[in-house]
Write a protein that holds these residues in place. Structure first.
Motif, PDB file in Angstrom:
ATOM      1  N   HIS A 178       0.837  -1.195   0.000  1.00 34.05           N
ATOM      2  CA  HIS A 178       0.000   0.000   0.000  1.00 34.05           C
ATOM      3  C   HIS A 178       0.873   1.247   0.000  1.00 34.05           C
ATOM      4  O   HIS A 178       1.881   1.309   0.713  1.00 34.05           O
TER       5      HIS A 178
ATOM      6  N   CYS B 143       1.111   5.307   0.827  1.00 37.98           N
ATOM      7  CA  CYS B 143       0.539   6.427   1.575  1.00 37.98           C
ATOM      8  C   CYS B 143       1.434   7.646   1.362  1.00 37.98           C
ATOM      9  O   CYS B 143       2.471   7.553   0.709  1.00 37.98           O
TER      10      CYS B 143
ATOM     11  N   TYR C 109      -1.579  10.873   4.969  1.00 39.99           N
ATOM     12  CA  TYR C 109      -2.696  10.702   4.040  1.00 39.99           C
ATOM     13  C   TYR C 109      -2.752   9.238   3.617  1.00 39.99           C
ATOM     14  O   TYR C 109      -1.828   8.750   2.965  1.00 39.99           O
ATOM     15  N   ASP C 110      -3.814   8.562   4.006  1.00 37.19           N
ATOM     16  CA  ASP C 110      -4.002   7.153   3.671  1.00 37.19           C
ATOM     17  C   ASP C 110      -5.340   7.012   2.964  1.00 37.19           C
ATOM     18  O   ASP C 110      -6.389   7.246   3.570  1.00 37.19           O
ATOM     19  N   SER C 111      -5.305   6.603   1.709  1.00 36.41           N
ATOM     20  CA  SER C 111      -6.535   6.514   0.921  1.00 36.41           C
ATOM     21  C   SER C 111      -7.447   5.375   1.372  1.00 36.41           C
ATOM     22  O   SER C 111      -8.572   5.257   0.894  1.00 36.41           O
TER      23      SER C 111
ATOM     24  N   VAL D 110      -1.979   8.922  -3.937  1.00 37.00           N
ATOM     25  CA  VAL D 110      -0.818   9.565  -3.311  1.00 37.00           C
ATOM     26  C   VAL D 110      -0.293  10.694  -4.193  1.00 37.00           C
ATOM     27  O   VAL D 110       0.001  11.803  -3.719  1.00 37.00           O
TER      28      VAL D 110
ATOM     29  N   CYS E  44      -4.032   3.190  -4.952  1.00 39.22           N
ATOM     30  CA  CYS E  44      -3.428   3.959  -3.862  1.00 39.22           C
ATOM     31  C   CYS E  44      -2.296   4.862  -4.349  1.00 39.22           C
ATOM     32  O   CYS E  44      -2.161   6.002  -3.900  1.00 39.22           O
TER      33      CYS E  44
END
Length: 201
Positions: A93, A95, A109-111, A164, A160
């Motif tokens: 993942h 971020c 910021y984490d989708s 970002v 993701c």
């Protein structure tokens, strides 16, 4: 006979293989080369007050601690910047961390809506160590970390990296994050053209 590999060269000698650009196809996971190429474009748009870290920075920080990255920014006055942008590879993942330098604030910021406290703690520790190393007394303490919740979130498993890049662009340009999952195909096409032309469109 070894198969020839096609590549695309930019003016900054960033060689992107066709296979790299193919990660911008729908539903594919963006790789390090694409993210680094895009973050280079963001850095070049505001070189005086924005600095973007390489995608391998945080991985190296996790593996070897501060000593493993102590020399990574030796030619960059990071504490004179307004914003630092750090792409984070967390397992499977991507971020983003934003550092508002003069306010001594970090934002994650984490989708997928995650809250990775360890990530923020590592980055705060890095900044304190780097400030001490450089003799920047004002930045050796007092940092605060926060998780951004009022951001667009992904609805699929492979976008993701695109999120970002778009978070970072909105931060760099100082505009609202008013995009959504439905914009991902458009962004993938646009990013492909930007990397090929080596400029933000």
């Amino acid at each position: 006979m070894k198969q020839a590999t096609s590549s695309v060269s930019s003016p900054r000698k960033l060689d992107l293989e066709v296979a790299d650009l193919m990660t911008l196809a729908p539903h594919e996971w963006l790789n390090d080369n694409v993210l680094n190429g895009y973050f280079d474009l963001l850095s070049e748009a505001r070189p005086d007050d924005v600095y973007c870290f390489n995608t391998f920075f945080y991985t190296q920080l996790c593996r070897k601690g501060y000593q493993g990255v102590r020399r990574w920014t030796r030619k960059v006055q990071i504490f004179q910047k307004s914003v630092l942008l750090v792409p984070l590879h967390l397992g499977n993942h991507w971020c983003l961390a934003e550092v508002a330098v003069q306010d001594k604030l970090l934002f994650l910021y984490d989708s997928r809506g995650g809250a990775n406290l360890t990530c923020l703690q590592r980055l705060v520790s890095y900044l304190c160590c780097e400030a001490e190393e450089r003799g920047e007394a004002d930045f050796t303490s007092g940092w605060e970390g926060h998780f951004r919740e009022d951001i667009p979130v992904q609805e699929t498993s492979g976008d993701c990296g695109v999120f970002v890049c778009q978070y970072a662009r909105c931060i760099m340009e100082g505009r609202p994050m008013d995009f959504s999952q439905k914009d991902m195909p458009k962004f993938r096409c646009q990013m492909t053209q930007e990397l090929l032309q080596h400029k933000l469109l």
